[in-house]
Design a protein around this motif. Structure first.
Motif, PDB file in Angstrom:
ATOM      1  N   LYS A  63      94.046 -11.912 -49.912  1.00  0.00           N
ATOM      2  CA  LYS A  63      94.652 -11.004 -50.872  1.00  0.00           C
ATOM      3  C   LYS A  63      95.258  -9.839 -50.119  1.00  0.00           C
TER       4      LYS A  63
ATOM      5  N   PHE B 199      97.452  -6.586 -51.038  1.00  0.00           N
ATOM      6  CA  PHE B 199      97.978  -5.810 -52.153  1.00  0.00           C
ATOM      7  C   PHE B 199      99.370  -5.250 -51.838  1.00  0.00           C
TER       8      PHE B 199
ATOM      9  N   THR C 286      84.608  -6.652 -53.753  1.00  0.00           N
ATOM     10  CA  THR C 286      85.023  -6.661 -55.162  1.00  0.00           C
ATOM     11  C   THR C 286      86.298  -7.491 -55.344  1.00  0.00           C
ATOM     12  N   THR C 287      87.194  -7.402 -54.394  1.00  0.00           N
ATOM     13  CA  THR C 287      88.439  -8.166 -54.477  1.00  0.00           C
ATOM     14  C   THR C 287      88.149  -9.670 -54.483  1.00  0.00           C
TER      15      THR C 287
ATOM     16  N   ARG D 217      86.801 -10.463 -57.950  1.00  0.00           N
ATOM     17  CA  ARG D 217      87.852 -10.415 -58.975  1.00  0.00           C
ATOM     18  C   ARG D 217      88.792 -11.620 -58.880  1.00  0.00           C
ATOM     19  N   MET D 218      88.983 -12.122 -57.687  1.00  0.00           N
ATOM     20  CA  MET D 218      89.794 -13.344 -57.546  1.00  0.00           C
ATOM     21  C   MET D 218      89.051 -14.548 -58.125  1.00  0.00           C
TER      22      MET D 218
ATOM     23  N   PHE E 140      90.762 -12.080 -62.280  1.00  0.00           N
ATOM     24  CA  PHE E 140      91.430 -10.802 -62.541  1.00  0.00           C
ATOM     25  C   PHE E 140      92.464 -10.461 -61.470  1.00  0.00           C
ATOM     26  N   GLU E 141      92.407 -11.162 -60.347  1.00  0.00           N
ATOM     27  CA  GLU E 141      93.398 -10.981 -59.282  1.00  0.00           C
ATOM     28  C   GLU E 141      93.835 -12.360 -58.825  1.00  0.00           C
ATOM     29  N   GLN E 142      95.095 -12.475 -58.426  1.00  0.00           N
ATOM     30  CA  GLN E 142      95.574 -13.757 -57.915  1.00  0.00           C
ATOM     31  C   GLN E 142      95.600 -13.713 -56.378  1.00  0.00           C
ATOM     32  N   PRO E 143      95.128 -14.785 -55.734  1.00  0.00           N
ATOM     33  CA  PRO E 143      95.201 -14.816 -54.271  1.00  0.00           C
ATOM     34  C   PRO E 143      96.661 -14.791 -53.808  1.00  0.00           C
ATOM     35  N   THR E 144      96.914 -14.173 -52.659  1.00  0.00           N
ATOM     36  CA  THR E 144      98.262 -14.247 -52.093  1.00  0.00           C
ATOM     37  C   THR E 144      98.389 -15.459 -51.175  1.00  0.00           C
TER      38      THR E 144
ATOM     39  N   MET F 158      97.297 -20.051 -61.580  1.00  0.00           N
ATOM     40  CA  MET F 158      96.308 -19.052 -61.973  1.00  0.00           C
ATOM     41  C   MET F 158      95.720 -19.412 -63.333  1.00  0.00           C
TER      42      MET F 158
END
Ligand code: ADP
Ligand code: MG
Length: 343
Positions: free
Chosen positions: A11, A13, A45-46, A49-50, A54-58, A75
């Motif tokens: 991830k 950002f 936390t990241t 959340r992935m 709540f977060e998408q992996p890059t 996703m």
């Protein structure tokens, strides 16, 4: 239920500070209890959340068994992952009683009647709150509220329960009590649990496996006893357990677990040596020995059943040890190091 598989998970950002999570690969077995341990800001936390959605992996991917949950192009939304996340603040609805709080996720899913009541009863029994169904959150202790939050996440029978530093705000006494509750909750529910913490004693006490992270990367994953006895590298060695890291010159081919006779020889000679190495010495492996290395007591901390002492070695490096006898700063204190671990 199935194994949760993180593969080369990344991830970024895009804030220019580098990746928050960097090529992290990890399997969490079904029914396992994994602690994700690392200093604040390392990306725990990241990761959570992935996993929750709540977060998408890059880059990289997350699978639950055969099922792809997310990668850079796909996703699955959180509500379709059958996971539950417990946060630090457990956010109960104050105007609802305990049973209604716990049953709320079932209502949202359109479950009612006897099935609803049965599931709420089961969830409350699992966290030992069967007799508290009618109470309001305001009439509960902090620990009981936390247990209501757990029951609420258990009620939908999630495949994976994600906990982000759930005990960070609690006092020490309540923390111990809640650790018991989490262990019991894991055993009774059979859920796969991922527990994020920066507190190594919490991780060691709770989990079946500990994954140590630093700066977005995974350093080591192993059962607590193995992480403690055989840490991979300086960072893991210093994050987990008490101990001192000494710098020594070791001859070639030295095994990773070094016993006292070998260590004493190295100490006395330091010649024929070719390899500089860090070794980790646990305080319980440092014992008073009149024939040992002559150290001096630097500081003493009384812990009730023993004294935790810091010693300085003849070359100025520091060592930690425990003593049952009274010692004071300035004392000469010769020690033997029963064993050490090459990092
Ligand atoms: P931890 O939970 O281990 O304390 P986090 O996963 O919260 O760490 O954060 C890891 C890194 O990612 C930190 O440098 C943090 O500032 C950054 N970060 C987290 N969330 C965001 C976001 N939404 N946008 C930008 N940077 C973020
Ligand atoms: Mg965090």
């Amino acid at each position: 239920m199935a194994k949760l598989i993180l593969n080369h998970l990344c991830k970024d950002f895009g804030t220019g500070g580098g990746a928050a999570v960097n090529a992290l690969s990890l399997d969490v077995r079904e029914g396992g209890f994994l602690a994700l341990l690392g200093p604040s800001g390392c990306g725990k936390t990241t990761v959570l959340r992935m996993i929750a959605g709540f977060e998408q992996p890059t880059d990289g991917s997350i699978h639950l068994g055969e099922r792809l949950l997310a990668d850079a192009a796909n996703m699955l939304p959180p509500e379709r992952r059958n996971m539950a996340m417990v946060f630090q603040s457990y956010a109960l609805w104050p105007h609802m009683n305990v049973a209604d709080n716990v049953g709320y996720p079932l209502k949202v899913r359109g479950i009612s009647g006897e099935r609803y009541r049965e599931k709420v009863r089961e969830a409350l029994a699992t966290v030992r709150l069967a007799d508290y169904a009618e109470r309001r959150p305001a009439d509960l202790s902090g620990g009981q509220r936390q247990r209501v939050a757990l029951a609420r996440c258990l009620v939908t029978s999630p495949d994976v329960v994600l906990l982000d530093e759930p005990l960070a705000n609690l006092d020490r006494h309540l923390k111990k009590e809640m650790e018991e509750t989490f262990r019991e909750f894991h055993q009774r529910s059979g859920a796969t649990m991922i527990y994020v913490t920066h507190d190594q004693s919490e991780a060691m006490a709770l989990a079946t496996d500990v994954a140590v992270m630093s700066e977005g990367r995974l350093l080591q994953v192993a059962p607590p006893a193995e992480i403690y006895a055989r840490p991979e590298g300086r960072m893991v060695g210093s994050l987990v357990g008490q101990g001192a890291i000494l710098s020594l010159i070791l001859p070639d081919g030295r095994p990773r677990l070094i016993d006292w006779s070998a260590l004493k020889k190295i100490w006395n000679e330091q010649e024929g040596a070719s390899e500089h190495a860090d070794i980790l010495v646990r305080p319980e492996d440092v014992i008073a020995d009149a024939q040992g290395i002559s150290c001096r007591v630097v500081s003493v901390l009384y812990e009730g059943e023993r004294y935790a002492i810091r010693l300085s070695l003849p070359d100025g490096q520091m060592l930690r040890a425990y003593s049952r006898e009274v010692v004071k700063a300035g004392d000469v204190y010769p020690v033997a190091i029963r064993s050490a671990w090459r990092l």
